[in-house]
Scaffold this motif. Sequence first.
Motif, PDB file in Angstrom:
ATOM      1  N   ALA A 161       1.047  -1.243   0.088  1.00 51.91           N
ATOM      2  CA  ALA A 161      -0.185  -0.020   0.141  1.00 51.91           C
ATOM      3  C   ALA A 161       0.900   1.217  -0.007  1.00 51.91           C
ATOM      4  O   ALA A 161       2.098   1.162   0.508  1.00 51.91           O
ATOM      5  N   GLY A 162       0.271   2.302  -0.719  1.00 49.51           N
ATOM      6  CA  GLY A 162       1.221   3.434  -0.681  1.00 49.51           C
ATOM      7  C   GLY A 162       0.503   4.660  -1.003  1.00 49.51           C
ATOM      8  O   GLY A 162      -0.700   4.644  -1.521  1.00 49.51           O
ATOM      9  N   LEU A 163       1.109   5.969  -0.819  1.00 49.03           N
ATOM     10  CA  LEU A 163       0.644   7.067  -1.162  1.00 49.03           C
ATOM     11  C   LEU A 163       1.351   7.695  -2.238  1.00 49.03           C
ATOM     12  O   LEU A 163       2.416   7.884  -1.984  1.00 49.03           O
ATOM     13  N   ASN A 164       0.791   8.177  -3.199  1.00 51.98           N
ATOM     14  CA  ASN A 164       1.267   8.627  -4.658  1.00 51.98           C
ATOM     15  C   ASN A 164       0.956  10.178  -4.755  1.00 51.98           C
ATOM     16  O   ASN A 164      -0.299  10.595  -4.388  1.00 51.98           O
ATOM     17  N   ALA A 165       1.998  10.824  -5.238  1.00 49.22           N
ATOM     18  CA  ALA A 165       1.743  12.159  -5.593  1.00 49.22           C
ATOM     19  C   ALA A 165       2.336  12.434  -7.043  1.00 49.22           C
ATOM     20  O   ALA A 165       3.500  12.144  -7.142  1.00 49.22           O
ATOM     21  N   ASP A 166       1.371  12.797  -7.978  1.00 52.55           N
ATOM     22  CA  ASP A 166       1.721  12.887  -9.302  1.00 52.55           C
ATOM     23  C   ASP A 166       1.659  14.290  -9.521  1.00 52.55           C
ATOM     24  O   ASP A 166       0.655  15.251  -9.095  1.00 52.55           O
ATOM     25  N   PHE A 167       2.715  14.820 -10.378  1.00 50.58           N
ATOM     26  CA  PHE A 167       2.662  16.089 -10.977  1.00 50.58           C
ATOM     27  C   PHE A 167       2.759  16.184 -12.235  1.00 50.58           C
ATOM     28  O   PHE A 167       3.584  15.899 -12.961  1.00 50.58           O
TER      29      PHE A 167
END
Length: 218
Positions: A161-167
């Motif tokens: 499980a993970g937290l993604n930040a896409d720019f």
Amino acid sequence: MRRIFLSLLALFMAAVSAMSQNAQVEKADSAKFPFSIKAYPFRGMYLSNGTHWDKFGTAYPAGVNLGLELPSQGQKPWQQYLNDPAVGVGMSYLNFGNDVMGEGIALYPYIMINALTENRCQIKLKVASGLVAVNNYYKMTLDEEIPNRTFGSLINAYLSAGLNADFSINKNLKINTELGFYHISNGRISEPNKGVNVLYGGVGLIATLNPDEGKELE
């Protein structure tokens, strides 16, 4: 194990190429078929001392995550309920940090749930579950000075499980960052089975082919 990963990578890229050609055909027929490919290296740390570090020293896991991702079209009730999540298939090369623990290759489906969209930034929650094959499990290392008691079998469960930040850079390219966790174990089907719990972080790129103009970030 790296040769196997490279062979699977070649198959992965062949699948991407086939999907890209299909997308171009559908685009010519005015039908959109957007999909994304993502890749990022990562490095992490173990969250427990269950891997007998007192015998071979502290290890730091690393690797590469790859993904083939399909965005939601919002056609199903569950997709609407989860705010149009993306689904994908992932493959990971895992280096467990030393020769005793060895390497692994994980294959898994995953889902990306949208949490927040702000201008060119998207925050998503990733959940994945699959299988991982390791090259150094207990029976393979019985003749070694330090047998590997971390993995009791060749095939193990992989949960992540993970937290993604896409720019967003443009409609086709994004910078992807992920802070995640993965667990590997065989559920005590074969002993010994200490398993691993890893916290990791990585930075990479997402390329979207045939993007949906209607969902492009401003």
